[in-house]
Each structure stands twice: as C-alpha cells, then as structure tokens.
Write a protein that holds these residues in place. Structure first.
Motif, PDB file in Angstrom:
ATOM      1  N   PHE A 113     -35.705 -81.924   5.237  1.00 25.19           N
ATOM      2  CA  PHE A 113     -35.836 -81.388   6.592  1.00 25.19           C
ATOM      3  C   PHE A 113     -37.178 -80.669   6.721  1.00 25.19           C
ATOM      4  CE2 PHE A 113     -34.783 -78.609  10.231  1.00 25.19           C
ATOM      5  CZ  PHE A 113     -34.277 -79.549  11.099  1.00 25.19           C
ATOM      6  N   PHE A 114     -38.249 -81.454   6.797  1.00 25.48           N
ATOM      7  CA  PHE A 114     -39.614 -80.955   7.009  1.00 25.48           C
ATOM      8  C   PHE A 114     -40.095 -80.001   5.905  1.00 25.48           C
ATOM      9  CE2 PHE A 114     -37.664 -81.338  11.316  1.00 25.48           C
ATOM     10  CZ  PHE A 114     -38.348 -82.464  11.731  1.00 25.48           C
ATOM     11  N   SER A 115     -39.461 -80.001   4.742  1.00 25.23           N
ATOM     12  CA  SER A 115     -39.753 -79.059   3.655  1.00 25.23           C
ATOM     13  C   SER A 115     -39.372 -77.618   4.004  1.00 25.23           C
ATOM     14  CB  SER A 115     -41.220 -79.123   3.223  1.00 25.23           C
ATOM     15  OG  SER A 115     -41.479 -80.338   2.556  1.00 25.23           O
ATOM     16  N   GLY A 116     -38.579 -77.443   5.038  1.00 26.06           N
ATOM     17  CA  GLY A 116     -38.006 -76.133   5.296  1.00 26.06           C
ATOM     18  C   GLY A 116     -38.760 -75.284   6.293  1.00 26.06           C
ATOM     19  N   PHE A 117     -38.195 -74.101   6.559  1.00 20.65           N
ATOM     20  CA  PHE A 117     -38.749 -73.102   7.469  1.00 20.65           C
ATOM     21  C   PHE A 117     -39.227 -71.929   6.620  1.00 20.65           C
ATOM     22  CE2 PHE A 117     -36.151 -75.747  10.000  1.00 20.65           C
ATOM     23  CZ  PHE A 117     -36.473 -75.584  11.336  1.00 20.65           C
ATOM     24  N   ILE A 118     -40.521 -71.800   6.443  1.00 20.77           N
ATOM     25  CA  ILE A 118     -41.114 -70.734   5.638  1.00 20.77           C
ATOM     26  C   ILE A 118     -41.998 -69.887   6.549  1.00 20.77           C
ATOM     27  CG2 ILE A 118     -42.556 -70.167   3.655  1.00 20.77           C
ATOM     28  CD1 ILE A 118     -39.943 -71.504   2.874  1.00 20.77           C
ATOM     29  N   TRP A 119     -41.849 -68.563   6.445  1.00 19.29           N
ATOM     30  CA  TRP A 119     -42.566 -67.631   7.328  1.00 19.29           C
ATOM     31  C   TRP A 119     -43.435 -66.691   6.513  1.00 19.29           C
ATOM     32  CZ3 TRP A 119     -41.748 -69.454  12.016  1.00 19.29           C
ATOM     33  CH2 TRP A 119     -40.561 -70.143  12.266  1.00 19.29           C
ATOM     34  N   TYR A 120     -44.500 -66.168   7.151  1.00 18.17           N
ATOM     35  CA  TYR A 120     -45.418 -65.288   6.423  1.00 18.17           C
ATOM     36  C   TYR A 120     -45.891 -64.133   7.295  1.00 18.17           C
ATOM     37  CZ  TYR A 120     -47.341 -70.029   7.312  1.00 18.17           C
ATOM     38  OH  TYR A 120     -47.563 -71.304   7.779  1.00 18.17           O
ATOM     39  N   GLU A 121     -46.162 -63.023   6.608  1.00 15.82           N
ATOM     40  CA  GLU A 121     -46.628 -61.788   7.236  1.00 15.82           C
ATOM     41  C   GLU A 121     -47.581 -61.062   6.293  1.00 15.82           C
ATOM     42  OE1 GLU A 121     -46.704 -60.404  10.093  1.00 15.82           O
ATOM     43  OE2 GLU A 121     -44.761 -59.706  10.800  1.00 15.82           O
ATOM     44  N   GLY A 138     -29.000 -70.968  11.045  1.00 14.14           N
ATOM     45  CA  GLY A 138     -27.880 -70.845  10.127  1.00 14.14           C
ATOM     46  C   GLY A 138     -27.383 -69.416   9.984  1.00 14.14           C
ATOM     47  N   GLY A 139     -27.520 -68.629  11.022  1.00 13.75           N
ATOM     48  CA  GLY A 139     -27.092 -67.236  10.969  1.00 13.75           C
ATOM     49  C   GLY A 139     -28.075 -66.301  10.308  1.00 13.75           C
ATOM     50  N   ASP A 140     -29.209 -66.814   9.855  1.00 10.95           N
ATOM     51  CA  ASP A 140     -30.246 -66.010   9.187  1.00 10.95           C
ATOM     52  C   ASP A 140     -31.347 -65.724  10.197  1.00 10.95           C
ATOM     53  OD1 ASP A 140     -32.203 -64.874   7.647  1.00 10.95           O
ATOM     54  OD2 ASP A 140     -32.286 -66.480   6.157  1.00 10.95           O
ATOM     55  N   THR A 141     -31.504 -64.476  10.578  1.00 12.64           N
ATOM     56  CA  THR A 141     -32.512 -64.075  11.554  1.00 12.64           C
ATOM     57  C   THR A 141     -33.713 -63.454  10.856  1.00 12.64           C
ATOM     58  OG1 THR A 141     -30.865 -63.695  13.279  1.00 12.64           O
ATOM     59  CG2 THR A 141     -33.003 -62.623  13.557  1.00 12.64           C
ATOM     60  N   VAL A 142     -34.883 -63.944  11.181  1.00  9.97           N
ATOM     61  CA  VAL A 142     -36.141 -63.395  10.661  1.00  9.97           C
ATOM     62  C   VAL A 142     -36.806 -62.601  11.781  1.00  9.97           C
ATOM     63  CG1 VAL A 142     -38.403 -63.939   9.707  1.00  9.97           C
ATOM     64  CG2 VAL A 142     -36.412 -65.325   9.068  1.00  9.97           C
ATOM     65  N   LEU A 143     -37.180 -61.364  11.477  1.00  8.00           N
ATOM     66  CA  LEU A 143     -37.855 -60.496  12.434  1.00  8.00           C
ATOM     67  C   LEU A 143     -39.217 -60.100  11.874  1.00  8.00           C
ATOM     68  CD1 LEU A 143     -34.858 -58.181  13.422  1.00  8.00           C
ATOM     69  CD2 LEU A 143     -35.835 -60.049  14.772  1.00  8.00           C
ATOM     70  N   PRO A 144     -40.166 -59.723  12.728  1.00  6.82           N
ATOM     71  CA  PRO A 144     -41.513 -59.393  12.245  1.00  6.82           C
ATOM     72  C   PRO A 144     -41.506 -58.214  11.270  1.00  6.82           C
ATOM     73  CG  PRO A 144     -41.503 -59.656  14.630  1.00  6.82           C
ATOM     74  CD  PRO A 144     -40.075 -59.635  14.204  1.00  6.82           C
ATOM     75  N   ARG A 145     -42.397 -58.292  10.332  1.00 10.22           N
ATOM     76  CA  ARG A 145     -42.688 -57.136   9.478  1.00 10.22           C
ATOM     77  C   ARG A 145     -43.759 -56.279  10.127  1.00 10.22           C
ATOM     78  NH1 ARG A 145     -45.782 -55.393   4.991  1.00 10.22           N
ATOM     79  NH2 ARG A 145     -44.507 -54.282   3.439  1.00 10.22           N
ATOM     80  N   SER A 146     -44.706 -56.939  10.801  1.00 12.96           N
ATOM     81  CA  SER A 146     -45.755 -56.275  11.589  1.00 12.96           C
ATOM     82  C   SER A 146     -45.633 -56.791  13.020  1.00 12.96           C
ATOM     83  CB  SER A 146     -47.145 -56.584  11.025  1.00 12.96           C
ATOM     84  OG  SER A 146     -47.281 -56.084   9.716  1.00 12.96           O
ATOM     85  N   PHE A 147     -45.061 -55.991  13.881  1.00  7.25           N
ATOM     86  CA  PHE A 147     -44.801 -56.420  15.265  1.00  7.25           C
ATOM     87  C   PHE A 147     -46.115 -56.669  16.009  1.00  7.25           C
ATOM     88  CE2 PHE A 147     -40.894 -54.421  13.965  1.00  7.25           C
ATOM     89  CZ  PHE A 147     -39.912 -55.181  14.582  1.00  7.25           C
ATOM     90  N   PRO A 148     -46.099 -57.614  16.988  1.00  4.53           N
ATOM     91  CA  PRO A 148     -44.902 -58.238  17.576  1.00  4.53           C
ATOM     92  C   PRO A 148     -44.537 -59.615  17.022  1.00  4.53           C
ATOM     93  CG  PRO A 148     -46.753 -58.614  19.014  1.00  4.53           C
ATOM     94  CD  PRO A 148     -47.278 -57.797  17.864  1.00  4.53           C
ATOM     95  N   THR A 149     -45.447 -60.300  16.304  1.00  7.60           N
ATOM     96  CA  THR A 149     -45.165 -61.675  15.894  1.00  7.60           C
ATOM     97  C   THR A 149     -45.417 -61.856  14.408  1.00  7.60           C
ATOM     98  OG1 THR A 149     -47.437 -62.405  16.380  1.00  7.60           O
ATOM     99  CG2 THR A 149     -45.809 -62.595  18.158  1.00  7.60           C
ATOM    100  N   VAL A 198     -59.719 -58.552   2.987  1.00  9.14           N
ATOM    101  CA  VAL A 198     -59.373 -59.118   4.293  1.00  9.14           C
ATOM    102  C   VAL A 198     -57.855 -59.083   4.447  1.00  9.14           C
ATOM    103  CG1 VAL A 198     -61.409 -60.581   4.613  1.00  9.14           C
ATOM    104  CG2 VAL A 198     -59.468 -61.453   3.299  1.00  9.14           C
ATOM    105  N   PHE A 199     -57.419 -59.000   5.710  1.00 17.56           N
ATOM    106  CA  PHE A 199     -55.997 -58.807   5.998  1.00 17.56           C
ATOM    107  C   PHE A 199     -55.625 -59.615   7.239  1.00 17.56           C
ATOM    108  CE2 PHE A 199     -52.645 -56.444   8.275  1.00 17.56           C
ATOM    109  CZ  PHE A 199     -51.661 -56.415   7.290  1.00 17.56           C
ATOM    110  N   GLU A 200     -54.427 -60.186   7.238  1.00 22.04           N
ATOM    111  CA  GLU A 200     -53.949 -60.964   8.369  1.00 22.04           C
ATOM    112  C   GLU A 200     -52.485 -60.626   8.640  1.00 22.04           C
ATOM    113  OE1 GLU A 200     -53.680 -63.058  11.520  1.00 22.04           O
ATOM    114  OE2 GLU A 200     -55.583 -63.260  10.418  1.00 22.04           O
ATOM    115  N   ASN A 201     -52.186 -60.155   9.877  1.00 22.11           N
ATOM    116  CA  ASN A 201     -50.800 -59.824  10.214  1.00 22.11           C
ATOM    117  C   ASN A 201     -50.150 -60.848  11.143  1.00 22.11           C
ATOM    118  OD1 ASN A 201     -52.038 -59.251  12.633  1.00 22.11           O
ATOM    119  ND2 ASN A 201     -51.691 -57.042  12.541  1.00 22.11           N
ATOM    120  N   PHE A 202     -50.845 -61.942  11.438  1.00 24.83           N
ATOM    121  CA  PHE A 202     -50.293 -63.054  12.216  1.00 24.83           C
ATOM    122  C   PHE A 202     -49.801 -62.614  13.596  1.00 24.83           C
ATOM    123  CE2 PHE A 202     -50.022 -64.294   7.769  1.00 24.83           C
ATOM    124  CZ  PHE A 202     -50.633 -65.534   7.805  1.00 24.83           C
ATOM    125  N   ASN A 203     -50.504 -61.681  14.170  1.00 21.27           N
ATOM    126  CA  ASN A 203     -50.274 -61.350  15.575  1.00 21.27           C
ATOM    127  C   ASN A 203     -51.227 -62.181  16.427  1.00 21.27           C
ATOM    128  OD1 ASN A 203     -48.304 -59.482  14.967  1.00 21.27           O
ATOM    129  ND2 ASN A 203     -49.728 -57.757  14.897  1.00 21.27           N
TER     130      ASN A 203
END
Length: 224
Positions: free
Chosen positions: A170-178, A77-88, A34-39
């Motif tokens: 601070f909310f345990s941080g900002f963690i993102w997944y793809e 903080g100047g750190d920009t996160v962009l999608p690995r699998s567009f668009p989201t 199974v696979f999830e790209n969070f789009n």
C-alpha cells in the motif's frame, strides 16, 4: 618486487577504505545548523516535491502512485497523528527521496507512522551516488507519538537518502516527519586526493623497508 609492492599498496588501500569510509551511526537529538518544521503557507492537497532547509534540501516522491503531504492531522485505522510543531507536519504516502545541495555529516528528525505495519528503512548515498548502507528506522505505528531517528555519517557525508515504510502493498505506507535538522559537512578532499596519496606513500615506505632488509640479508649471506 615492484609488482608485489603495488599489490601490497592496493591491498592496504582497500582495507583502509572499507574501515574509514561509509560508517553510519545512529545518534540522539542534536542542534543542527539547519532546521525544518514542515510548516507551509501555500497548503495544497498533495505535492510531488518540496524544498526544505531554506532551499538547501529537496524532498521528492519517487513512488509511481505516491505523493508528499502537508497535514494539520492524519487519522488512519484509529491512529491519529498531530503536529509536533504547529500548525502542520510533512509526510509521504509512498517513498521519498531527500537530496541536499551540500552533503550532510549529520541528519535527524522526528517520525510518525499510521501505516498498517511498524517502522521503515533509510538508505544513504554519498556525493558520487555510491550506496553507503541501509538502516532500519524505529517508527512504531502503535506508539502514537513522534519518535526520533538520526544519524552521523562519519568520514563520508550523505548527499541523498531514500525513506520508505514497510507497507509495501500500500504505497510503502504513511510516514510523517517533523522538526528535521542537519549539519552540512566541512569541505574535505575525496579519497582519490588525500587518502590515495597517503596510503600509496605508506605502501611505498613498507616496500622500501622490505627491500632494505632483503639487501641486508643478502650481504650477511655473502659475508658468511
């Protein structure tokens, strides 16, 4: 003799259980069933939960002030996160809990971090909600790229896991997944079915062997 044999069987069971169950091994990228790209098509500012893997998994926010997110981009903080699998991509401001309709034998994803602090922690539970262990996650905030973290769960598949960052103030941080993927575990008996019986049988065999040799020793002493 029977009491000593029962103690021996119990000791063998405990030792064998600790060696065979609860093994968590970091692994590299793999092709999951199974696979999830969070789009997402229904884009909202925040969520408290969303389904993944076509409904076979559920991600929930469990921080009292946190939320889950889908984002096109995230800058902090100047750190920009962009999608690995567009668009989201998906992510959390807080702590997330991941549960699966069927326990998984393997799980992995790509992770990003624009918190104040590096890395994160993953905590794993089995189908009986027993803690299997916690492992540090490699999610450096300065990398500004997606970093793989994945695991194999040995003989004890995982039914639930908790993901949190290290910015506890601070909310345990900002963690993102793809691009998450998983393999569901094959149906296997619980330890109380095959493992208990197997170890008990082995313990009984050891006890019988000891009893047999004790009888031989007594007979030899009578002959002498």
């Amino acid at each position: 003799m029977h009491a000593r044999c029962s103690q021996l069987t119990l000791l063998m069971l405990c030792c064998s259980s600790s060696a065979a169950w609860g093994q968590i091994t970091p692994i590299g990228p793999f092709t999951g069933s199974v696979f999830e790209n969070f789009n997402v098509s229904n884009f909202l500012p925040s969520y408290q939960q969303y389904q993944i893997f076509g409904g076979q998994g559920l991600v929930q926010n469990i921080h009292p002030s946190g939320a889950l997110k889908y984002e096109f981009s995230s800058t902090r903080g100047g750190d920009t996160v962009l999608p690995r699998s567009f668009p989201t991509f998906g992510g959390q401001i807080g702590i997330s809990q991941w549960t699966f309709t069927q326990p998984v034998s393997h799980f992995g994803a790509y992770w990003e971090n624009n918190s104040r602090f590096d890395h994160g922690v993953a905590t794993f539970y089995d189908v009986n909600n027993q803690l299997l262990g916690s492992l540090a996650m490699n999610i450096p905030k300065s990398a500004q790229t997606w970093t793989w973290n994945g695991w194999s769960f040995g003989n004890t598949p995982v039914s639930r896991m908790v993901i949190e960052g290290n910015d506890t103030e601070f909310f345990s941080g900002f963690i993102w997944y793809e691009d998450a993927m998983a393999n569901f575990a094959a149906s296997v008996p619980e330890p109380t079915t095959w493992m208990l019986l197997g170890i008990s049988g082995l313990g009984a065999a050891v006890c019988a062997w000891r009893h047999y040799h004790r009888k031989l020793a007594i007979q030899d002493s009578l002959i002498e």
